[in-house]
Each structure stands twice: as C-alpha cells, then as structure tokens.
Design a protein around this motif. Structure first.
Motif, PDB file in Angstrom:
ATOM      1  N   GLY A 128      70.674  44.055  98.826  1.00 36.69           N
ATOM      2  CA  GLY A 128      69.489  43.307  99.262  1.00 36.69           C
ATOM      3  C   GLY A 128      69.796  41.829  99.445  1.00 36.69           C
ATOM      4  O   GLY A 128      70.865  41.354  99.068  1.00 36.69           O
ATOM      5  N   ARG A 129      68.822  41.123 100.055  1.00 36.32           N
ATOM      6  CA  ARG A 129      69.071  39.706 100.348  1.00 36.32           C
ATOM      7  C   ARG A 129      67.938  38.821  99.856  1.00 36.32           C
ATOM      8  O   ARG A 129      66.758  39.138 100.014  1.00 36.32           O
ATOM      9  CB  ARG A 129      69.288  39.509 101.846  1.00 36.32           C
ATOM     10  CG  ARG A 129      70.658  40.047 102.259  1.00 36.32           C
ATOM     11  CD  ARG A 129      70.804  40.097 103.731  1.00 36.32           C
ATOM     12  NE  ARG A 129      71.004  38.769 104.272  1.00 36.32           N
ATOM     13  CZ  ARG A 129      70.873  38.482 105.558  1.00 36.32           C
ATOM     14  NH1 ARG A 129      70.534  39.416 106.414  1.00 36.32           N
ATOM     15  NH2 ARG A 129      71.090  37.262 105.996  1.00 36.32           N
ATOM     16  N   LEU A 130      68.365  37.700  99.269  1.00 39.06           N
ATOM     17  CA  LEU A 130      67.451  36.687  98.737  1.00 39.06           C
ATOM     18  C   LEU A 130      67.440  35.486  99.690  1.00 39.06           C
ATOM     19  O   LEU A 130      68.502  35.061 100.170  1.00 39.06           O
ATOM     20  CB  LEU A 130      67.980  36.248  97.359  1.00 39.06           C
ATOM     21  CG  LEU A 130      67.388  34.987  96.731  1.00 39.06           C
ATOM     22  CD1 LEU A 130      65.921  35.200  96.353  1.00 39.06           C
ATOM     23  CD2 LEU A 130      68.199  34.606  95.487  1.00 39.06           C
ATOM     24  N   PHE A 131      66.247  34.956  99.966  1.00 42.37           N
ATOM     25  CA  PHE A 131      66.100  33.744 100.776  1.00 42.37           C
ATOM     26  C   PHE A 131      65.288  32.724  99.991  1.00 42.37           C
ATOM     27  O   PHE A 131      64.129  33.004  99.646  1.00 42.37           O
ATOM     28  CB  PHE A 131      65.356  34.036 102.081  1.00 42.37           C
ATOM     29  CG  PHE A 131      66.120  34.872 103.059  1.00 42.37           C
ATOM     30  CD1 PHE A 131      66.796  34.279 104.115  1.00 42.37           C
ATOM     31  CD2 PHE A 131      66.163  36.250 102.927  1.00 42.37           C
ATOM     32  CE1 PHE A 131      67.505  35.046 105.025  1.00 42.37           C
ATOM     33  CE2 PHE A 131      66.872  37.032 103.823  1.00 42.37           C
ATOM     34  CZ  PHE A 131      67.546  36.431 104.873  1.00 42.37           C
ATOM     35  N   ILE A 132      65.893  31.569  99.714  1.00 39.34           N
ATOM     36  CA  ILE A 132      65.161  30.492  99.043  1.00 39.34           C
ATOM     37  C   ILE A 132      65.089  29.314 100.010  1.00 39.34           C
ATOM     38  O   ILE A 132      66.125  28.841 100.490  1.00 39.34           O
ATOM     39  CB  ILE A 132      65.869  30.046  97.738  1.00 39.34           C
ATOM     40  CG1 ILE A 132      65.989  31.217  96.755  1.00 39.34           C
ATOM     41  CG2 ILE A 132      65.104  28.895  97.084  1.00 39.34           C
ATOM     42  CD1 ILE A 132      66.771  30.882  95.475  1.00 39.34           C
ATOM     43  N   MET A 133      63.868  28.876 100.316  1.00 41.26           N
ATOM     44  CA  MET A 133      63.713  27.678 101.153  1.00 41.26           C
ATOM     45  C   MET A 133      63.262  26.539 100.242  1.00 41.26           C
ATOM     46  O   MET A 133      62.244  26.659  99.555  1.00 41.26           O
ATOM     47  CB  MET A 133      62.679  27.916 102.259  1.00 41.26           C
ATOM     48  CG  MET A 133      62.579  26.754 103.237  1.00 41.26           C
ATOM     49  SD  MET A 133      61.521  27.142 104.663  1.00 41.26           S
ATOM     50  CE  MET A 133      59.905  26.836 103.990  1.00 41.26           C
ATOM     51  N   GLU A 134      64.051  25.466 100.236  1.00 35.39           N
ATOM     52  CA  GLU A 134      63.767  24.370  99.302  1.00 35.39           C
ATOM     53  C   GLU A 134      64.021  23.003  99.934  1.00 35.39           C
ATOM     54  O   GLU A 134      64.650  22.905 100.988  1.00 35.39           O
ATOM     55  CB  GLU A 134      64.649  24.514  98.050  1.00 35.39           C
ATOM     56  CG  GLU A 134      63.949  25.166  96.876  1.00 35.39           C
ATOM     57  CD  GLU A 134      62.654  24.471  96.456  1.00 35.39           C
ATOM     58  OE1 GLU A 134      62.462  23.274  96.752  1.00 35.39           O
ATOM     59  OE2 GLU A 134      61.809  25.134  95.840  1.00 35.39           O
ATOM     60  N   PHE A 135      63.523  21.983  99.255  1.00 31.71           N
ATOM     61  CA  PHE A 135      63.730  20.602  99.680  1.00 31.71           C
ATOM     62  C   PHE A 135      64.969  20.023  99.008  1.00 31.71           C
ATOM     63  O   PHE A 135      65.175  20.203  97.803  1.00 31.71           O
ATOM     64  CB  PHE A 135      62.522  19.733  99.291  1.00 31.71           C
ATOM     65  CG  PHE A 135      61.326  19.947 100.163  1.00 31.71           C
ATOM     66  CD1 PHE A 135      61.170  19.212 101.330  1.00 31.71           C
ATOM     67  CD2 PHE A 135      60.363  20.883  99.832  1.00 31.71           C
ATOM     68  CE1 PHE A 135      60.073  19.398 102.151  1.00 31.71           C
ATOM     69  CE2 PHE A 135      59.255  21.078 100.632  1.00 31.71           C
ATOM     70  CZ  PHE A 135      59.109  20.335 101.799  1.00 31.71           C
TER      71      PHE A 135
END
Ligand SMILES: C[S@@+](CC[C@H](N)C(=O)[O-])C[C@H]1O[C@@H](n2cnc3c(N)ncnc32)[C@H](O)[C@@H]1O
Length: 191
Positions: A128-135
């Motif tokens: 599976g794949r994790l996506f983290i969008m951050e500043f």
C-alpha cells in the motif's frame, strides 16, 4: 481551546479563499486507486479531498474532531464513505486494512506524530501507499502559519521534508519526496 471545534464552521470558506482545493486536486492526481480499493483519509476534516477522488474508491474518513466530522457527514458523496471519530495515534482499525492512506495538511496538528506514523504503518496493507501533504517549515509562509497556530494552542509540529522522510523510513516505509510549491511538499511512502 479546541481549535477545530471553533474553526469548523469557517473551515470550508477559509480553505476556498486560500485555494486549498487546487493542492488537494494535485495530490489526488498522484493517487490512482483501482475500483474497490480502500483509502483512509486521516485528519480528513470536512472531507474536501473526497471532491477529487474517483467514485469507485471506498473511503474511511477519520478525524479527532466531532465538529469537523459533522460537516463532512452533511455533504453528499459519490464514494462509499465511513466516518470515524479517532485519533491518528490510536486507530480502532485492523492491521493491513487500506490500499492508500492520505494525511493532507493535518499531521502538524497531531500531538503524537511518531505514534501516528506507527499506526499508519500498521493499518496500511503490504504494497500500500501513504501520502502526506505538509508545509515546509523553512519558508516564510509556514513560519507565519506555525506562529499563528501556536498562538491558537495547536501543536504546530512542522517537519522539514527530509526529517519527516526519516521518520517514515524508520517506521518501515520506502519514502519519496516531491515539492508541490515553495511551501508545500508531498511525502509518499510505500510499505
Ligand atoms: C487543517 S485540517 C485538514 C483537513 C483535511 N485533511 C483537508 O485537507 O481539508 C486538520 C484536521 O486534522 C484533525 N486532527 C487534529 N489532530 C488529530 C489527530 N490526532 N488525529 C486525527 N485527526 C486530527 C483536525 O480535527 C482537523 O480536521
């Protein structure tokens, strides 16, 4: 102060004004689920990401704020969605449950980031794949956001991209980094 209890009524309008939707759209374009794939939107808030996901994906929208979840529940959705009140560091979900996990503009609001990453590794399926969008905290914009959120009593746990990549690597993910803008980055992790 419970920040999101206070912010929930204004959240969608505020995010519209700052163009959050276009970042979520770009993020969603990197996620290519097959029909029936299961996706966890952690810290999913009012469910804005769902506007950009295909109809055939099965979504669990988890958030610690009842007020944000209440706003999410009111929206009609093309996907099958389960709404879950839960903290990222203690997910009431079985091991190996999701094909995708997304944490968009949310992780810096979490108090227990390491524990949360361990939970994400536990509930993501192998492959599976994790996506983290951050500043990125190195920019002026993020310093301003961080200061404002700290004043509002939020954890403001902003990590430099390489720091967060190391945290997820230590938890067992294979990381990949990409800048979305000068302030925003996407960290992907494969399990
Ligand atoms: C800035 S909002 C982002 C919402 C959504 N992901 C988006 O992009 O519009 C951050 C969300 O994280 C949630 N949150 C904060 N701490 C959390 C935790 N420990 N576990 C789960 N959700 C949390 C808040 O309630 C809030 O809805």
């Amino acid at each position: 102060m419970d920040f999101f209890k206070w912010a929930a009524p204004f959240y969608d309008l505020a995010m519209k004004l700052v163009g959050h939707g276009s970042s979520l759209k770009e993020l969603s374009e990197r996620i290519n689920p097959d029909p029936g794939d299961k996706l966890l939107d952690l810290g999913g808030g009012t469910g804005q990401l769902l506007d950009y996901l295909p109809a055939e994906v099965e979504v669990t929208l988890a958030d610690s704020s009842e007020e944000m979840l209440a706003r999410a529940r009111r929206k009609s959705r093309k996907q099958k969605v389960d709404y879950l009140k839960a903290r990222g560091d203690n997910l009431p979900l079985p091991d190996d449950s999701f094909d995708y996990i997304v944490v968009a503009d949310a992780l810096h609001h979490f108090e227990k980031v390491n524990e949360t990453i361990r939970e994400l590794e536990r509930v993501l399926k192998p492959g599976g794949r994790l996506f983290i969008m951050e500043f990125n905290p190195e920019t002026l914009l993020t310093r301003f956001i961080s200061r404002a959120e700290s004043l509002a009593g939020e954890p403001a746990n902003f990590y430099r991209p390489e720091e967060l990549a190391k945290l997820i690597t230590d938890a067992g993910f294979d990381p990949g980094l990409e800048d979305l803008s000068s302030s925003l980055y996407i960290l992907q992790g494969s399990k």
